[in-house]
Every structure is written in structure tokens, then in C-alpha cells.
Design a protein around this motif. Structure first.
Motif, mmCIF file in Angstrom:
data_model
loop_
_atom_site.group_PDB
_atom_site.id
_atom_site.type_symbol
_atom_site.label_atom_id
_atom_site.label_comp_id
_atom_site.label_asym_id
_atom_site.label_seq_id
_atom_site.Cartn_x
_atom_site.Cartn_y
_atom_site.Cartn_z
ATOM 1 N N THR A 1 0.837 -1.203 0.000
ATOM 2 C CA THR A 1 0.000 0.000 0.000
ATOM 3 C C THR A 1 0.871 1.252 0.000
ATOM 4 N N ASP A 2 1.955 1.227 0.767
ATOM 5 C CA ASP A 2 2.901 2.352 0.764
ATOM 6 C C ASP A 2 3.430 2.593 -0.646
ATOM 7 N N VAL A 3 3.841 1.530 -1.302
ATOM 8 C CA VAL A 3 4.405 1.645 -2.650
ATOM 9 C C VAL A 3 3.346 2.142 -3.628
ATOM 10 N N ALA A 4 2.130 1.641 -3.511
ATOM 11 C CA ALA A 4 1.040 2.019 -4.421
ATOM 12 C C ALA A 4 0.768 3.516 -4.406
ATOM 13 N N LEU B 1 7.718 8.093 -8.257
ATOM 14 C CA LEU B 1 7.532 6.788 -8.874
ATOM 15 C C LEU B 1 8.350 5.705 -8.186
ATOM 16 N N TRP B 2 7.630 4.805 -7.531
ATOM 17 C CA TRP B 2 8.252 3.649 -6.889
ATOM 18 C C TRP B 2 7.716 2.396 -7.539
ATOM 19 N N ILE B 3 8.540 1.339 -7.539
ATOM 20 C CA ILE B 3 8.082 0.024 -7.967
ATOM 21 C C ILE B 3 8.679 -1.032 -7.036
ATOM 22 N N GLY C 1 10.851 -8.299 -4.495
ATOM 23 C CA GLY C 1 10.717 -8.037 -3.068
ATOM 24 C C GLY C 1 11.378 -6.767 -2.574
ATOM 25 N N GLN C 2 12.073 -6.067 -3.450
ATOM 26 C CA GLN C 2 12.718 -4.813 -3.067
ATOM 27 C C GLN C 2 11.915 -3.639 -3.616
ATOM 28 N N VAL C 3 11.996 -2.522 -2.915
ATOM 29 C CA VAL C 3 11.317 -1.290 -3.329
ATOM 30 C C VAL C 3 12.361 -0.372 -3.939
ATOM 31 N N PHE C 4 12.027 0.139 -5.136
ATOM 32 C CA PHE C 4 12.924 1.033 -5.864
ATOM 33 C C PHE C 4 12.242 2.370 -6.100
ATOM 34 N N ASP D 1 3.970 -4.036 -8.206
ATOM 35 C CA ASP D 1 5.022 -5.046 -8.242
ATOM 36 C C ASP D 1 5.324 -5.306 -9.712
ATOM 37 N N ALA D 2 6.455 -4.832 -10.164
ATOM 38 C CA ALA D 2 6.841 -4.923 -11.570
ATOM 39 C C ALA D 2 7.802 -6.076 -11.833
ATOM 40 N N THR D 3 7.861 -7.025 -10.928
ATOM 41 C CA THR D 3 8.810 -8.126 -11.049
ATOM 42 C C THR D 3 8.656 -8.879 -12.365
ATOM 43 N N GLU D 4 7.446 -9.234 -12.729
ATOM 44 C CA GLU D 4 7.230 -10.010 -13.954
ATOM 45 C C GLU D 4 7.725 -9.245 -15.182
#
Length: 87
Positions: A10-13, A21-23, A27-30, A53-56
Motif C-alpha cells: 500500500t505504501d508503494v502504491a 515513482l516507486w516500484i 521483493g525490493q522497493v525502488f 510489483d513490476a517483477t514479472e
């Protein structure tokens, strides 16, 4: 070495705009706010995954080498995630 800062999804969103802009990747926040203009694929691609979550997507186009090279942009981890050890 201190423990990494922990964020909720939720924080990242909440950081989902070009000005903030965060992603999440692996499992890491950038924080990519300042990196957008440098991104070789362009900032529009980052805008599509802002606050998520932009992992994919990341894994589809980037190698472990790119992941390791961009650790300077990591600002923490997502709560409950098991991020990889620093490469």
C-alpha cells in the motif's frame, strides 16, 4: 549494516506518478523518480508499472546483471517479501 526499511504494498502504491515513482522488483522497493529520463526503454514504460510489483515485467526484459547494477535505486523491502541477497 542496518536493516533495510520495510514498506507495505500500500505504501508503494501511493507512489504512482511521474513526480513520485516507486516500484517493487523481487521483493525490493525502488524509487525510480529521478531515473525515469535515463531508462533506456523510456519513461512511459515505467509509468505503466508505477506503484506496483513490476517483477514479472522486469524479469521479462532485464538480467540479473541489470538488477545488481541498479541496487543504488533500492530504498527498502516489501513487508513479508523474501528479497534476494545483494548481488
Amino acid at each position: 549494516m542496518s536493516a533495510p526499511k520495510v514498506y507495505s504494498a500500500t505504501d508503494v502504491a501511493a507512489h504512482n506518478s511521474a513526480k513520485d515513482l516507486w516500484i517493487i522488483v523481487r521483493g525490493q522497493v525502488f524509487d525510480l523518480t529521478e531515473f525515469q529520463n535515463e531508462h533506456p526503454g523510456g519513461k512511459k514504460i515505467l509509468a505503466k508499472v508505477a506503484g506496483t510489483d513490476a517483477t514479472e515485467s522486469f524479469n521479462k526484459y532485464h538480467s540479473d546483471t541489470i538488477f545488481a547494477a541498479n541496487q543504488k535505486l533500492a530504498i527498502g523491502v516489501v513487508e513479508g517479501a523474501n528479497p534476494p541477497a545483494k548481488l
